[in-house]
Design an enzyme around this catalytic site. Structure first.
Site, PDB file in Angstrom:
ATOM      1  N   GLU A  99      -0.921  -2.399  -8.282  1.00 65.18           N
ATOM      2  CA  GLU A  99      -2.258  -2.622  -7.742  1.00 65.18           C
ATOM      3  C   GLU A  99      -2.682  -1.327  -7.067  1.00 65.18           C
ATOM      4  OE1 GLU A  99      -3.130  -3.000  -4.156  1.00 65.18           O
ATOM      5  OE2 GLU A  99      -1.178  -2.177  -3.667  1.00 65.18           O
ATOM      6  N   HIS A 135      -4.299  -5.338  -2.083  1.00 67.42           N
ATOM      7  CA  HIS A 135      -5.365  -5.201  -1.094  1.00 67.42           C
ATOM      8  C   HIS A 135      -6.462  -6.237  -1.340  1.00 67.42           C
ATOM      9  CE1 HIS A 135      -3.420  -1.223  -1.153  1.00 67.42           C
ATOM     10  NE2 HIS A 135      -3.910  -1.026   0.052  1.00 67.42           N
ATOM     11  N   SER A 167       0.836  -1.192   0.000  1.00 65.94           N
ATOM     12  CA  SER A 167       0.000   0.000   0.000  1.00 65.94           C
ATOM     13  C   SER A 167       0.879   1.253   0.000  1.00 65.94           C
ATOM     14  CB  SER A 167      -0.975  -0.034   1.188  1.00 65.94           C
ATOM     15  OG  SER A 167      -1.984   0.936   1.040  1.00 65.94           O
TER      16      SER A 167
END
Length: 310
Positions: A215, A280, A118
Site C-alpha cells: 500500500e 493509510h 507506513s
C-alpha cells in the site's frame, strides 16, 4: 531462496507493558494521550519513550534527533519488563535510525510484539532480516484511524489478545485484479519504502514464495509506476506467490491507480486481491508479516495458517 516463516512472539495478557516510541515523524501530544487511553482501556500498561514528543531542531519532519529515536526503540526493546513495542506514528526518518540500533542486544532480548505501518516498513524488514521476527503491520497509537475507527481498534486488540479469532483477514469491499489462489509467507508494507530499501543491509534478496502486501500514500500513478518497475527490474518480485493490495490514499483517482497496478502486477501471473483493508485508510486491519497464509480470490481474503502471535 524461498521465504520461510519467521518467529512469532507471544500474545499479550492483561496488564502487559507496552512501550510507545516514535522512530520517524513528530507526534501530536493530544493524539498520543488519546491513544494511550485506548491502550489502558484494553488493560495494558503503556509507557512512553523519553524522546517521543521531541522535534528535531533543524528538520521539523523528524521526531527529534536520530540518536534519541534510536535509543528509545533499543532501550524499550531490551527492557525485560516490556512485552510489546507500538509505534506512535510513521513519517519519514525511520531509515535514518536503522543502522544506529544495537541489533545484537535486541536479538538477545528475545522476541516481542512490534506494531506499525507506513515508514515503519523499514523496521519490519530489518526485524525480519536481523532478528528473524514476525511483526504486525497495524495501526499506531497516535494515528487518526486508531483513534476514530472502532473496527481498526478491534482488529488490533483481537490480534494482540486472541489472535486465533482473526485468522481470515479482509474487508467486504475487497476485489479481484487477477484470479487465483496462492500459499506463501506474508511480507511487505509501504511499497515506496520497500523500493527505497533495495541495496541496504536490511533488504531481502526478493519476495520469492511470499504473499506480498503493499500500500502507499501520496504517490501519484507515475511514481507508483516507477516504484513497481524498479522492484520488477531488480528481480525482487521474481517468484512472488501472490499480491494483496491495501489502500492508495492521495495517490490520485483510484481507477487510474488500479489500471497502473494491473499493468505492473498482472504480468507476474499470480493472484492479486485489491482493497483488502490495510494501510493509510479509515479502516485499517492488522496484517501479520512473516506468517504463512493463503490468498484466495474466491473468498477475497487472506487466511492465516497459524495465529499471528503464539
Amino acid at each position: 531462496m524461498t521465504l520461510a516463516p519467521l518467529t512469532r512472539p507471544a500474545r499479550l495478557r492483561q496488564g502487559a507493558r507496552v512501550a510507545v516510541v516514535a522512530p520517524g515523524g513528530p507526534v501530536p501530544g493530544e493524539r498520543l494521550e488519546a491513544g494511550l487511553d485506548i491502550l489502558r482501556g484494553w488493560g495494558l500498561d503503556p509507557v512512553v519513550g523519553r524522546h517521543v514528543l521531541d522535534v528535531h531542531r533543524d528538520f521539523g519532519y523528524l521526531a527529534g534527533a536520530d540518536e534519541g529515536r534510536a535509543r528509545d526503540l533499543e532501550e524499550t526493546w531490551c527492557d525485560p519488563s516490556v512485552d510489546a513495542v507500538v509505534c506512535a506514528r510513521g513519517g519519514y526518518g525511520v531509515q535514518r535510525i536503522v543502522d544506529l540500533l544495537d541489533w545484537a542486544a535486541m536479538r538477545a532480548a528475545g522476541p516481542k510484539v512490534f506494531v506499525g505501518y507506513s515508514d515503519i516498513t523499514a523496521l519490519h524488514e530489518a526485524f525480519a532480516v536481523r532478528l528473524g521476527l514476525a511483526t504486525l503491520h497495524g495501526p499506531m497509537a497516535a494515528t487518526v484511524s486508531f483513534l476514530k475507527d472502532a473496527r481498526t481498534q478491534d482488529s488490533l486488540r483481537a490480534t494482540l489478545f486472541e489472535p486465533e479469532s482473526v485468522m481470515t483477514l479482509g474487508l467486504e469491499t475487497a476485489g479481484v485484479l487477477v484470479p487465483g489462489r496462492a500459499h506463501g509467507v506474508t511480507l511487505g508494507g509501504c511499497v515506496s519504502l520497500l523500493a527505497a530499501g533495495l541495496g541496504t543491509p536490511d533488504a531481502r534478496p526478493g519476495a520469492r514464495g511470499g504473499l506480498l502486501l503493499i500500500e502507499d500514500i501520496g504517490e501519484e500513478a507515475y511514481r507508483l509506476d516507477r516504484i513497481l518497475t524498479q522492484l520488477s527490474r531488480s528481480g525482487w518480485l521474481d517468484g512472488v506467490a501472490g499480491v494483496a493490495l491495501g489502500s492508495w490514499e492521495d495517490c490520485g483517482p483510484y481507477e487510474e491507480v488500479r489500471t497502473l497496478l494491473y499493468d505492473r502486477l498482472g504480468p507476474l501471473g499470480v493472484p492479486v486481491v485489491e482493497e483488502l483493508g490495510f494501510g493509510h485508510c479509515a479502516t485499517a486491519l492488522t496484517m501479520p508479516l512473516g506468517v504463512p497464509a493463503v490468498l484466495d480470490t474466491d473468498t477475497r481474503a487472506l487466511t492465516l495458517d497459524v495465529p499471528a502471535l503464539r
